[in-house]
Scaffold this motif. Structure first.
Motif, PDB file in Angstrom:
ATOM      1  N   SER A 177     -13.081   9.587  70.288  1.00 48.70           N
ATOM      2  CA  SER A 177     -13.406   9.548  68.657  1.00 48.70           C
ATOM      3  C   SER A 177     -12.719  10.285  67.788  1.00 48.70           C
ATOM      4  O   SER A 177     -12.120  10.032  66.934  1.00 48.70           O
ATOM      5  N   VAL A 178     -12.624  11.758  68.116  1.00 45.70           N
ATOM      6  CA  VAL A 178     -12.096  12.667  67.517  1.00 45.70           C
ATOM      7  C   VAL A 178     -10.672  12.555  67.450  1.00 45.70           C
ATOM      8  O   VAL A 178      -9.995  12.680  66.248  1.00 45.70           O
ATOM      9  N   LEU A 179      -9.952  12.047  68.511  1.00 45.77           N
ATOM     10  CA  LEU A 179      -8.662  11.943  68.497  1.00 45.77           C
ATOM     11  C   LEU A 179      -8.222  10.742  67.736  1.00 45.77           C
ATOM     12  O   LEU A 179      -7.157  10.877  66.875  1.00 45.77           O
ATOM     13  N   LEU A 180      -8.958   9.583  67.712  1.00 45.45           N
ATOM     14  CA  LEU A 180      -8.759   8.442  66.851  1.00 45.45           C
ATOM     15  C   LEU A 180      -8.732   8.531  65.186  1.00 45.45           C
ATOM     16  O   LEU A 180      -8.185   8.401  64.474  1.00 45.45           O
ATOM     17  N   VAL A 181     -10.052   9.300  65.140  1.00 43.17           N
ATOM     18  CA  VAL A 181     -10.324   9.749  63.746  1.00 43.17           C
ATOM     19  C   VAL A 181      -9.247  10.706  63.059  1.00 43.17           C
ATOM     20  O   VAL A 181      -8.700  10.719  61.793  1.00 43.17           O
ATOM     21  N   SER A 182      -8.615  11.583  64.219  1.00 46.95           N
ATOM     22  CA  SER A 182      -7.564  12.653  63.481  1.00 46.95           C
ATOM     23  C   SER A 182      -6.531  12.009  63.023  1.00 46.95           C
ATOM     24  O   SER A 182      -5.883  12.912  62.025  1.00 46.95           O
ATOM     25  N   VAL A 183      -6.244  10.831  63.179  1.00 45.60           N
ATOM     26  CA  VAL A 183      -5.047   9.938  62.667  1.00 45.60           C
ATOM     27  C   VAL A 183      -5.053   9.957  61.162  1.00 45.60           C
ATOM     28  O   VAL A 183      -4.069  10.026  60.322  1.00 45.60           O
ATOM     29  N   ASN A 184      -6.171  10.152  60.501  1.00 43.12           N
ATOM     30  CA  ASN A 184      -6.391  10.211  58.935  1.00 43.12           C
ATOM     31  C   ASN A 184      -5.818  11.418  58.294  1.00 43.12           C
ATOM     32  O   ASN A 184      -5.691  11.831  57.357  1.00 43.12           O
ATOM     33  N   ASP A 185      -5.575  12.514  59.287  1.00 45.27           N
ATOM     34  CA  ASP A 185      -4.951  13.983  59.092  1.00 45.27           C
ATOM     35  C   ASP A 185      -5.786  14.673  58.014  1.00 45.27           C
ATOM     36  O   ASP A 185      -5.325  15.267  57.078  1.00 45.27           O
ATOM     37  N   PHE A 186      -7.199  14.465  58.235  1.00 47.31           N
ATOM     38  CA  PHE A 186      -8.049  15.493  57.748  1.00 47.31           C
ATOM     39  C   PHE A 186      -7.899  16.752  58.424  1.00 47.31           C
ATOM     40  O   PHE A 186      -7.594  16.864  59.631  1.00 47.31           O
ATOM     41  N   ASP A 187      -8.603  17.885  58.016  1.00 48.75           N
ATOM     42  CA  ASP A 187      -8.656  18.820  58.687  1.00 48.75           C
ATOM     43  C   ASP A 187      -9.677  19.003  59.987  1.00 48.75           C
ATOM     44  O   ASP A 187     -10.624  17.872  59.794  1.00 48.75           O
ATOM     45  N   PHE A 188      -9.364  19.652  61.181  1.00 47.59           N
ATOM     46  CA  PHE A 188     -10.120  19.746  62.175  1.00 47.59           C
ATOM     47  C   PHE A 188     -11.646  19.509  61.978  1.00 47.59           C
ATOM     48  O   PHE A 188     -12.448  18.801  62.443  1.00 47.59           O
ATOM     49  N   GLY A 189     -12.065  20.445  61.116  1.00 46.33           N
ATOM     50  CA  GLY A 189     -13.766  20.513  60.899  1.00 46.33           C
ATOM     51  C   GLY A 189     -14.211  19.132  60.257  1.00 46.33           C
ATOM     52  O   GLY A 189     -15.325  18.829  60.651  1.00 46.33           O
ATOM     53  N   THR A 190     -13.410  18.565  59.415  1.00 50.01           N
ATOM     54  CA  THR A 190     -13.927  17.482  58.963  1.00 50.01           C
ATOM     55  C   THR A 190     -13.916  16.203  60.045  1.00 50.01           C
ATOM     56  O   THR A 190     -14.947  15.458  60.158  1.00 50.01           O
ATOM     57  N   SER A 191     -12.591  16.115  60.533  1.00 50.56           N
ATOM     58  CA  SER A 191     -12.466  15.001  61.783  1.00 50.56           C
ATOM     59  C   SER A 191     -13.799  15.080  62.829  1.00 50.56           C
ATOM     60  O   SER A 191     -14.322  14.013  63.102  1.00 50.56           O
ATOM     61  N   PHE A 192     -13.914  16.373  63.371  1.00 51.52           N
ATOM     62  CA  PHE A 192     -14.644  16.753  64.406  1.00 51.52           C
ATOM     63  C   PHE A 192     -16.145  16.537  63.937  1.00 51.52           C
ATOM     64  O   PHE A 192     -16.785  15.849  64.843  1.00 51.52           O
ATOM     65  N   SER A 193     -16.605  17.148  62.911  1.00 47.15           N
ATOM     66  CA  SER A 193     -18.029  17.160  62.433  1.00 47.15           C
ATOM     67  C   SER A 193     -18.355  15.626  62.112  1.00 47.15           C
ATOM     68  O   SER A 193     -19.576  15.276  62.195  1.00 47.15           O
ATOM     69  N   ALA A 194     -17.266  14.763  61.587  1.00 45.23           N
ATOM     70  CA  ALA A 194     -17.651  13.323  61.303  1.00 45.23           C
ATOM     71  C   ALA A 194     -17.937  12.634  62.499  1.00 45.23           C
ATOM     72  O   ALA A 194     -18.782  11.904  62.353  1.00 45.23           O
ATOM     73  N   VAL A 195     -17.155  13.012  63.580  1.00 47.19           N
ATOM     74  CA  VAL A 195     -17.580  12.027  64.846  1.00 47.19           C
ATOM     75  C   VAL A 195     -18.885  12.857  65.448  1.00 47.19           C
ATOM     76  O   VAL A 195     -19.840  11.911  65.612  1.00 47.19           O
ATOM     77  N   LYS A 245     -13.855   4.028  60.057  1.00 41.95           N
ATOM     78  CA  LYS A 245     -15.155   3.777  59.617  1.00 41.95           C
ATOM     79  C   LYS A 245     -15.625   2.785  60.605  1.00 41.95           C
ATOM     80  O   LYS A 245     -16.935   2.937  61.215  1.00 41.95           O
ATOM     81  N   VAL A 246     -14.826   2.013  61.300  1.00 47.57           N
ATOM     82  CA  VAL A 246     -15.373   1.230  62.353  1.00 47.57           C
ATOM     83  C   VAL A 246     -15.592   2.285  63.640  1.00 47.57           C
ATOM     84  O   VAL A 246     -16.592   1.840  64.217  1.00 47.57           O
ATOM     85  N   ILE A 247     -14.835   3.230  64.018  1.00 41.36           N
ATOM     86  CA  ILE A 247     -15.304   4.012  64.876  1.00 41.36           C
ATOM     87  C   ILE A 247     -16.347   4.723  64.749  1.00 41.36           C
ATOM     88  O   ILE A 247     -17.222   4.854  65.632  1.00 41.36           O
ATOM     89  N   PHE A 248     -16.758   5.183  63.404  1.00 41.86           N
ATOM     90  CA  PHE A 248     -18.179   5.769  63.251  1.00 41.86           C
ATOM     91  C   PHE A 248     -19.253   4.912  63.130  1.00 41.86           C
ATOM     92  O   PHE A 248     -20.413   5.132  63.972  1.00 41.86           O
ATOM     93  N   CYS A 249     -18.998   3.566  62.970  1.00 41.07           N
ATOM     94  CA  CYS A 249     -20.286   2.496  63.330  1.00 41.07           C
ATOM     95  C   CYS A 249     -20.342   2.360  64.872  1.00 41.07           C
ATOM     96  O   CYS A 249     -21.485   2.392  65.081  1.00 41.07           O
ATOM     97  N   VAL A 250     -19.295   2.350  65.258  1.00 40.67           N
ATOM     98  CA  VAL A 250     -19.498   2.254  67.006  1.00 40.67           C
ATOM     99  C   VAL A 250     -20.176   3.433  67.588  1.00 40.67           C
ATOM    100  O   VAL A 250     -21.306   3.425  68.430  1.00 40.67           O
ATOM    101  N   ASP A 251     -19.655   4.647  66.820  1.00 42.44           N
ATOM    102  CA  ASP A 251     -20.423   5.783  67.424  1.00 42.44           C
ATOM    103  C   ASP A 251     -21.829   5.785  66.959  1.00 42.44           C
ATOM    104  O   ASP A 251     -22.687   6.265  67.737  1.00 42.44           O
ATOM    105  N   MET A 252     -22.249   5.450  65.760  1.00 38.37           N
ATOM    106  CA  MET A 252     -23.591   5.444  65.460  1.00 38.37           C
ATOM    107  C   MET A 252     -24.332   4.563  66.296  1.00 38.37           C
ATOM    108  O   MET A 252     -25.710   5.049  66.634  1.00 38.37           O
TER     109      MET A 252
END
Length: 481
Positions: free
Chosen positions: A405-423, A451-458
């Motif tokens: 999930s972190v790998l896929l969300v990182s495509v948004n190119d936000f900083d690591f703290g944002t991508s990792f903690s979001a997942v 957002k789809v990935i986050f929904c799946v994770d939730m």
């Protein structure tokens, strides 16, 4: 697989959701809002599904663990898909994907949001948003089971698929009676919190919404600043206490009701849970003392945020993005730990971590004493091999889902703290994270794919992975029904 019985149970559950939607419709009518019509339309459609497929019980009624997992996994998705429609149809959330995200976040008691102005929501919509927390906290299927007979013959397969933790036990022989006992305790605790919040100066509407969110350990507030809006030490204290209470295994409350005080108070998971909270509060209080100037102020904010994170409620009274890195690291660790098994909280659960740590200790003993007979015990009882294997597999799957999930969300190119903690925060059903998804931020900036990935994770985090692994299994769909 008994497909007819599966459809029958899911249709019955959708009928209950249709009835539930009439509650926010009534609230919207009280405040003379047009959204009452949108709730009524979706409710009518769900009643129609129930009438077509959920009234006549099939002749072949027997289901097993496999069907139980499929029913629970499918029901949560369908409840979220239909529960999002009032937000979308009313225009309160113009994008259906965003409405779905908000509803999944509600039912899974995550509390992450895409809303930038929460206070702009109509009151009926804000009520529905918080009510999803209260329903999802104990589980949508447990809620349905409490109201209806659903399927007495197979109900334990369904309950085991939904109740969080490595094991799910009946409190009494009948699963429906168990569900009713759980919800009776849940309702009483919620009602007591509402009364106490009223004493603190909250109006009834706000008290109800915050009690719903506390009970479900979800964290949705109808205020943009969350609980910080009230700036009250009393309100902070009440919510802190109740967040911790709702993070406790509800089986212990049952034991207390049965006057089995010693058995309840000797619970090993409870001791570790309270110990983690006390330790984290002490460390963060010392770490942020220089920012707040007094021990009492530092303790107030530290205790609230520790309770909010370990119970995965996600309320906030402070922007911990501004706290020292040590405090943020503690909070991120607590996101993973989570609350007790059998509570409304998310995370890995204290009981699983106990089993993992005791397994490591057992393995070290085996290395030192190869001929010794060693057992993993919790509360004096031997942990079965099946339960231990389930914990190991869960943990491996958890880490894999987190990394992918972190790998896929990182495509948004936000900083690591944002991508990792979001997942991390969505997978553990917490709500806020750090950096770009901190307590005063939201998830609106992410792409549709994220957002789809986050929904799946939730969903995966709330139902603890296995129902959705089964749904994704090719072997399941190759079999003839």
């Amino acid at each position: 697989m008994n497909i007819r019985m599966t459809v029958f149970i899911i249709s019955k559950m959708l009928g209950v959701e249709g009835a539930l939607l009439l509650i926010p419709a009534f609230v919207a009518l009280l405040y003379r809002e047009e959204s009452a019509l949108h709730f009524a339309v979706v409710s009518g459609f769900l009643f129609l599904i129930f009438l077509l497929a959920g009234r006549k019980k099939p002749g072949k009624r027997r289901i097993y663990k496999k069907e139980g997992l499929i029913i629970v996994g499918s029901a949560w998705i369908l409840w979220s898909l239909f529960g999002a429609l009032p937000f979308f149809l009313s225009g309160s959330i113009p994008s259906y994907l965003d409405a779905f995200f908000e509803t999944v976040s509600g039912f899974t008691t995550t509390g992450s949001t895409i809303l930038t102005d929460i206070e702009a929501l109509p009151r009926g919509m804000a009520f529905w948003r918080s009510l999803t927390h209260w329903i999802g906290g104990m589980g949508v299927l447990v809620f349905v089971m409490m109201l209806t007979s659903l399927d007495d013959e197979n109900s334990m397969h369904l309950m085991r698929a939904e109740v969080p933790g490595p094991e799910a036990d009946k409190l009494v022989p009948r699963a429906r009676t168990t569900a009713q006992i759980l919800y009776a305790m849940y309702f009483v605790l919620t009602a007591v919190e509402v009364v106490l919040l009223l004493f603190g100066g909250m109006n009834f509407y706000d008290s109800l919404l915050h009690a719903f969110s506390t009970a479900g350990t979800g964290g949705f507030s109808n205020m943009n600043a969350s609980v910080a809006h009230y700036d009250s030490a009393y309100i902070d204290g009440v919510i802190t206490v109740f967040m911790i209470l709702f993070g406790v295994n509800f089986n212990l409350y049952f034991l207390v009701c049965m006057r089995k005080w010693k058995e309840a108070l000797k619970n090993e998971e409870l001791h570790i849970y309270m110990g983690i909270i006390a330790g984290a509060v002490a460390l963060i209080t010392v770490d942020i003392l220089h920012q707040y100037g007094s021990v009492l102020h530092a303790f107030r904010y530290a205790s609230f945020q520790v309770a909010a994170i370990i119970t995965t409620t996600g309320f906030c009274t402070a922007d911990w993005n501004l706290w020292p890195e040590f405090s943020k690291a503690i909070l991120l660790s607590l996101m993973v730990v989570g609350a007790c098994a059998g509570s409304t909280g998310g995370g890995i659960k204290v009981s699983r971590l106990m089993i993992l740590l005791k397994s490591i200790k057992q393995e070290i003993k085996r290395m030192l004493h190869p001929k010794a007979v060693t057992l993993v015990r919790v509360n004096g009882r031997k942990v079965s091999g099946e339960t231990m294997n389930g914990v190991y597999i869960y943990f491996i799957c958890y880490v894999m889902i987190l990394l992918v999930s972190v790998l896929l969300v990182s495509v948004n190119d936000f900083d690591f703290g944002t991508s990792f903690s979001a997942v991390l925060t969505t997978l553990n059903n917490v709500g806020p994270g750090i950096s770009g998804v901190g307590p005063v931020e939201n998830f609106s900036q992410f792409s549709g794919l994220s957002k789809v990935i986050f929904c799946v994770d939730m969903l995966v985090g709330r139902l603890e992975i296995f129902p959705y692994l089964l749904l994704l299994s090719p072997e399941l769909w190759r079999r003839k029904f």
